[in-house]
Design an enzyme around this catalytic site. Structure first.
Site, mmCIF file in Angstrom:
data_model
loop_
_atom_site.group_PDB
_atom_site.id
_atom_site.type_symbol
_atom_site.label_atom_id
_atom_site.label_comp_id
_atom_site.label_asym_id
_atom_site.label_seq_id
_atom_site.Cartn_x
_atom_site.Cartn_y
_atom_site.Cartn_z
ATOM 1 N N ARG A 1 3.871 -16.903 0.358
ATOM 2 C CA ARG A 1 4.394 -18.165 0.878
ATOM 3 C C ARG A 1 4.817 -19.099 -0.236
ATOM 4 O O ARG A 1 5.246 -20.208 0.035
ATOM 5 C CB ARG A 1 3.301 -18.847 1.689
ATOM 6 N N ARG B 1 4.021 -28.170 8.894
ATOM 7 C CA ARG B 1 4.212 -26.746 8.574
ATOM 8 C C ARG B 1 5.676 -26.444 8.235
ATOM 9 O O ARG B 1 5.967 -25.675 7.334
ATOM 10 C CB ARG B 1 3.739 -25.882 9.751
HETATM 11 P P1 AP5 Z 1 0.609 -18.258 10.132
HETATM 12 O O1 AP5 Z 1 -0.285 -17.751 11.192
HETATM 13 O O2 AP5 Z 1 1.199 -17.301 9.158
HETATM 14 O O3 AP5 Z 1 1.730 -19.122 10.825
HETATM 15 P P2 AP5 Z 1 3.333 -19.229 10.607
HETATM 16 O O4 AP5 Z 1 3.939 -18.559 9.441
HETATM 17 O O5 AP5 Z 1 3.538 -20.682 10.664
HETATM 18 O O6 AP5 Z 1 3.910 -18.382 11.681
HETATM 19 P P3 AP5 Z 1 3.589 -18.427 13.195
HETATM 20 O O7 AP5 Z 1 2.380 -17.589 13.481
HETATM 21 O O8 AP5 Z 1 3.570 -19.865 13.664
HETATM 22 O O9 AP5 Z 1 4.907 -17.835 13.827
HETATM 23 P P4 AP5 Z 1 5.526 -16.385 13.970
HETATM 24 O O10 AP5 Z 1 6.796 -16.337 13.187
HETATM 25 O O11 AP5 Z 1 4.526 -15.305 13.724
HETATM 26 O O12 AP5 Z 1 5.942 -16.433 15.503
HETATM 27 P P5 AP5 Z 1 5.334 -15.689 16.806
HETATM 28 O O13 AP5 Z 1 5.655 -14.235 16.750
HETATM 29 O O14 AP5 Z 1 3.926 -16.108 17.056
HETATM 30 O O15 AP5 Z 1 -0.152 -19.367 9.248
HETATM 31 C C1 AP5 Z 1 -0.969 -20.362 9.828
HETATM 32 C C2 AP5 Z 1 -1.618 -21.177 8.700
HETATM 33 O O16 AP5 Z 1 -2.481 -20.319 7.905
HETATM 34 C C3 AP5 Z 1 -0.659 -21.806 7.686
HETATM 35 O O17 AP5 Z 1 -0.157 -23.051 8.123
HETATM 36 C C4 AP5 Z 1 -1.573 -21.932 6.451
HETATM 37 O O18 AP5 Z 1 -2.422 -23.043 6.559
HETATM 38 C C5 AP5 Z 1 -2.408 -20.665 6.525
HETATM 39 N N1 AP5 Z 1 -1.825 -19.535 5.771
HETATM 40 C C6 AP5 Z 1 -1.414 -18.341 6.294
HETATM 41 N N2 AP5 Z 1 -0.926 -17.541 5.316
HETATM 42 C C7 AP5 Z 1 -1.036 -18.250 4.158
HETATM 43 C C8 AP5 Z 1 -0.663 -17.982 2.822
HETATM 44 N N3 AP5 Z 1 -0.071 -16.817 2.466
HETATM 45 N N4 AP5 Z 1 -0.913 -18.926 1.880
HETATM 46 C C9 AP5 Z 1 -1.512 -20.093 2.213
HETATM 47 N N5 AP5 Z 1 -1.861 -20.434 3.476
HETATM 48 C C10 AP5 Z 1 -1.618 -19.511 4.442
HETATM 49 O O19 AP5 Z 1 6.295 -16.336 17.924
HETATM 50 C C11 AP5 Z 1 6.242 -17.726 18.230
HETATM 51 C C12 AP5 Z 1 6.463 -17.917 19.761
HETATM 52 O O20 AP5 Z 1 7.786 -17.524 20.084
HETATM 53 C C13 AP5 Z 1 5.518 -17.062 20.637
HETATM 54 O O21 AP5 Z 1 5.172 -17.800 21.789
HETATM 55 C C14 AP5 Z 1 6.390 -15.853 21.032
HETATM 56 O O22 AP5 Z 1 6.006 -15.312 22.299
HETATM 57 C C15 AP5 Z 1 7.767 -16.476 21.073
HETATM 58 N N6 AP5 Z 1 8.832 -15.539 20.712
HETATM 59 C C16 AP5 Z 1 8.792 -14.576 19.752
HETATM 60 N N7 AP5 Z 1 9.959 -13.923 19.692
HETATM 61 C C17 AP5 Z 1 10.776 -14.513 20.629
HETATM 62 C C18 AP5 Z 1 12.119 -14.288 21.031
HETATM 63 N N8 AP5 Z 1 12.883 -13.332 20.475
HETATM 64 N N9 AP5 Z 1 12.645 -15.084 22.009
HETATM 65 C C19 AP5 Z 1 11.885 -16.067 22.569
HETATM 66 N N10 AP5 Z 1 10.601 -16.316 22.249
HETATM 67 C C20 AP5 Z 1 10.051 -15.542 21.264
#
Ligand code: AP5
Length: 211
Positions: A88, A168
């Site tokens: 990240r 975020r």
């Molecule tokens: P993390 O869990 O990694 O969160 P993120 O990167 O912000 O990603 P998300 O989980 O929010 O989203 P995603 O892209 O996976 O989407 P999803 O598939 O769920 O990190 C959380 C926290 O942990 C960070 O803020 C930090 O504090 C810490 N952290 C983690 N890694 C770190 C690191 N390396 N260094 C430091 N800190 C770290 O989909 C989202 C939604 O959209 C779902 O409801 C889904 O059903 C829907 N959806 C998915 N695809 C579609 C589509 N094609 N059409 C419509 N809806 C869809």
């Protein structure tokens, strides 16, 4: 294959990593999921990470890098993996590059989604403790509030609150987005339009991965 999914919060990285990992028979390694497991277990690492995650800030590199490198050393990751949420920032990218040695990552898939869609996806997201992900409009469970797979209650992530989402996104733009250029310069990055049905995006990713 060693693959990285890179993109803003809520872009669908976790949703796709589960499907592509199953299709290619390689583990999906999500630092967010790992940190949430530590938090739920109230481990030392979970307690250290808690405040940062609640605010939407990055957890300090020294905690996350050690956790990730320990996980990629497991036997199930010997034939490849999909990284989701790591690296990240540049320090994490360089630590990963050193640990992978010569060849490094095979492909970096960059998810492109506009901000309006990100907010819509995150605000409708619900999940269970087992990591199964739903969306209230696009992918609702059969029974409201209950996971189809393990019958666990579905909840909103605490860091999906609107003010935390804003932090975020700002952290992503400032610290993570520059990695797109870093991997483009290495010739590893491939951008995909991540708006469309989950099945369509899966096809685009498989095509970008060369099969
Ligand atoms: P993390 O869990 O990694 O969160 P993120 O990167 O912000 O990603 P998300 O989980 O929010 O989203 P995603 O892209 O996976 O989407 P999803 O598939 O769920 O990190 C959380 C926290 O942990 C960070 O803020 C930090 O504090 C810490 N952290 C983690 N890694 C770190 C690191 N390396 N260094 C430091 N800190 C770290 O989909 C989202 C939604 O959209 C779902 O409801 C889904 O059903 C829907 N959806 C998915 N695809 C579609 C589509 N094609 N059409 C419509 N809806 C869809």
């Amino acid at each position: 294959m060693k693959i990285l999914f890179l993109g803003p919060p809520g872009a669908g990285k976790g949703t796709q990593a589960k499907r592509i990992g199953a299709a290619l028979d390689i583990p999906h390694i999500s630092t967010g999921d790992m940190l949430r497991e530590h938090l739920a277990a109230r481990s030392e690492l979970g307690l250290q990470a808690e405040g940062f995650m609640k605010r939407g800030d990055l957890v300090p590199d020294e905690l996350v890098i050690a956790m990730l490198l320990e996980r990629t050393g497991h036997e199930d990751a010997a034939g490849g993996f999909i990284l989701d949420g790591f690296p990240r920032n540049l320090a994490q990218a360089e630590a990963l590059s050193v640990s992978l040695g010569g060849d490094g990552l095979d492909r970096v898939v960059v998810f492109e989604v506009d901000e309006e869609e990100i907010v819509r996806r995150i605000s409708g997201r619900r999940g269970c403790a087992g990591g199964h992900i739903y969306h209230l409009d696009d992918h609702p469970p059969v029974r409201e509030g209950v996971c189809d797979i393990d019958a666990a209650p579905l909840e909103q992530r605490p860091d999906d609150a609107e003010d935390v989402i804003r932090t975020r996104l700002a952290v992503y733009r400032a610290q993570t987005e520059p990695l797109i250029r870093y991997y483009q310069q290495q010739g590893r990055a491939v951008k995909i339009g991540a708006v469309g049905s989950v099945g369509e995006i899966q096809e685009r990713i498989l095509e970008a991965l060369g099969g």
